[in-house]
Write a protein that holds these residues in place. Sequence first.
Motif, mmCIF file in Angstrom:
data_model
loop_
_atom_site.group_PDB
_atom_site.id
_atom_site.type_symbol
_atom_site.label_atom_id
_atom_site.label_comp_id
_atom_site.label_asym_id
_atom_site.label_seq_id
_atom_site.Cartn_x
_atom_site.Cartn_y
_atom_site.Cartn_z
ATOM 1 N N THR A 1 0.859 -1.180 0.000
ATOM 2 C CA THR A 1 0.000 0.000 0.000
ATOM 3 C C THR A 1 0.897 1.232 0.000
ATOM 4 N N PRO A 2 0.408 2.369 -0.509
ATOM 5 C CA PRO A 2 1.260 3.563 -0.617
ATOM 6 C C PRO A 2 1.736 4.057 0.747
ATOM 7 N N LEU A 3 2.927 4.655 0.758
ATOM 8 C CA LEU A 3 3.426 5.274 1.982
ATOM 9 C C LEU A 3 2.538 6.445 2.377
ATOM 10 N N VAL A 4 2.150 7.244 1.399
ATOM 11 C CA VAL A 4 1.341 8.440 1.650
ATOM 12 C C VAL A 4 -0.082 8.184 1.166
ATOM 13 N N PRO A 5 -1.033 7.979 2.077
ATOM 14 C CA PRO A 5 -2.424 7.777 1.655
ATOM 15 C C PRO A 5 -2.959 9.021 0.956
ATOM 16 N N ALA A 6 -3.700 8.814 -0.112
ATOM 17 C CA ALA A 6 -4.265 9.939 -0.851
ATOM 18 C C ALA A 6 -5.288 10.670 0.004
ATOM 19 N N VAL A 7 -5.210 11.987 0.003
ATOM 20 C CA VAL A 7 -6.130 12.814 0.780
ATOM 21 C C VAL A 7 -7.406 13.026 -0.017
ATOM 22 N N LYS A 8 -8.562 12.756 0.619
ATOM 23 C CA LYS A 8 -9.859 12.949 -0.023
ATOM 24 C C LYS A 8 -10.671 13.962 0.772
ATOM 25 N N ALA A 9 -11.463 14.735 0.063
ATOM 26 C CA ALA A 9 -12.273 15.767 0.705
ATOM 27 C C ALA A 9 -13.216 15.153 1.728
ATOM 28 N N ARG A 10 -13.301 15.782 2.886
ATOM 29 C CA ARG A 10 -14.192 15.403 3.985
ATOM 30 C C ARG A 10 -13.910 14.010 4.528
ATOM 31 N N LYS A 11 -12.792 13.410 4.147
ATOM 32 C CA LYS A 11 -12.397 12.129 4.726
ATOM 33 C C LYS A 11 -10.948 12.235 5.196
ATOM 34 N N PRO A 12 -10.739 13.009 6.251
ATOM 35 C CA PRO A 12 -9.370 13.279 6.709
ATOM 36 C C PRO A 12 -8.691 12.034 7.283
ATOM 37 N N ILE A 13 -7.385 12.080 7.262
ATOM 38 C CA ILE A 13 -6.556 10.984 7.764
ATOM 39 C C ILE A 13 -5.640 11.534 8.850
ATOM 40 N N LEU A 14 -5.530 10.818 9.944
ATOM 41 C CA LEU A 14 -4.571 11.163 10.984
ATOM 42 C C LEU A 14 -3.482 10.099 10.995
ATOM 43 N N ILE A 15 -2.244 10.532 10.812
ATOM 44 C CA ILE A 15 -1.108 9.607 10.821
ATOM 45 C C ILE A 15 -0.187 9.985 11.970
ATOM 46 N N LEU A 16 0.093 9.027 12.809
ATOM 47 C CA LEU A 16 0.974 9.232 13.952
ATOM 48 C C LEU A 16 2.382 8.776 13.586
ATOM 49 N N PHE A 17 3.355 9.684 13.683
ATOM 50 C CA PHE A 17 4.760 9.333 13.482
ATOM 51 C C PHE A 17 5.363 8.991 14.839
ATOM 52 N N VAL A 18 5.901 7.804 14.976
ATOM 53 C CA VAL A 18 6.470 7.342 16.237
ATOM 54 C C VAL A 18 7.932 6.969 16.022
#
Length: 426
Positions: A239-256
Amino acid sequence: MESVPRKRRGYTKGSEEVKQGDGSIIWSSRFKPSCLFAQVAGWKVSGGPQRVALFDLDNTLITTKTGGVFFLDCGDWKWFTPVIPKKLHELHDNGYLIFIVTNQLCPPGVESSESFYNDWRRRFDRVATALQGVPFRLLASVRNDWYRKPLPGMWEAIVQLLKEEDMEPDLANSFFVGDFAGRRADKCSSDFKFAQNIAIALHTPDEYFLGRPVETRKPKGFHPSMIVQHEHWFQPSNTPLVPAVKARKPILILFVGLPAIGKSTLYRKYFAQAGYIHINSSRTSENMTAIEEACSKGKSVVVESTAPNASGKTMSTAQRSSTWAFSMPQSARSPGVADFSRSCIWFADTDVAWHNNMYRALGRTEALREIEGDSKLIPCKDFKDIQGRFEEPARAEGFKDLKRIYFRFEGTEEERKRYMLWYPLS
């Protein structure tokens, strides 16, 4: 006769603060604040490639009379072996240029570093006098920076000094003598690493002055050549490293990951251009406020932080992910944003993080510092404290996607050259 050194641009004798010591030694402020610099004139060479003999000072040329680690007064020194003055005279007579390169940080607990270095210079004046006119140059690193062995700053200064007299080092026929060579009894291997960093032959004082056999050398610490190169630098890679951003469907990615492992760099190179907002705060409340604001606008977010809990201690990864990823603000639960996707990208490799910490603070080029800004060195004690609290994230914590990053260096050839050096352990 020694050729007269040409002054480098912007460097005048009036700014040297030169003083004359015993044994015709001249002290100069040329390499302040990183190094003390001194010279005894008399080189019998002129132009072209030159053989160079480099020597460490303590426990190589001299040691204390009292047997202590640090000298007690100006008279507390003796030759490592009585043959040293004769050996150095022979090197000079055979056309070698002699340099002494030594780390001389002020010991902990000393009230006045100025007084310490004044005493140190008076002691070294006596060493120079005892050499009875052997010409040499001395560089003594007094700060934890690019000039401190095993880093090559003092060697680069030597190359510059030679260049100003139309000379260059003949590395193939030059050598370095130092006692921290990675032998079993050595407490560190900084001289071994220094020799490797500048690609020069290394001898220990026991080998060079006393004729003893070569001992096995095994340097302590991490070298970037030990980094395992994976076919895919992030896994799983289906799967892609960077998920595609879609309108009104935000993504939260935690860098640890540990400090200096590359979290901010990963965001800057891959996520910023994809439209992700970067949140880097040490306070959970500030994180939550920023996340809530982003959610209300339907923005996707990369969160990178070390959040303290109520006791002021660093939270574990599980606690942080619970706080950031699951305690969503009210706006994140509003219609159209309720399917807020939560992912985690984590960075492994403790040794790489410590190496990056040293490189980031001490080794980056001036051009890179202008782009990224200065970075302070995280002390070893603080780094180990953070490391001790680190917990690997798990999919069971509720992440839709969990990726592991395997560090790979990206940069110019000059940046790579600096990155691939040995750095100090602490």
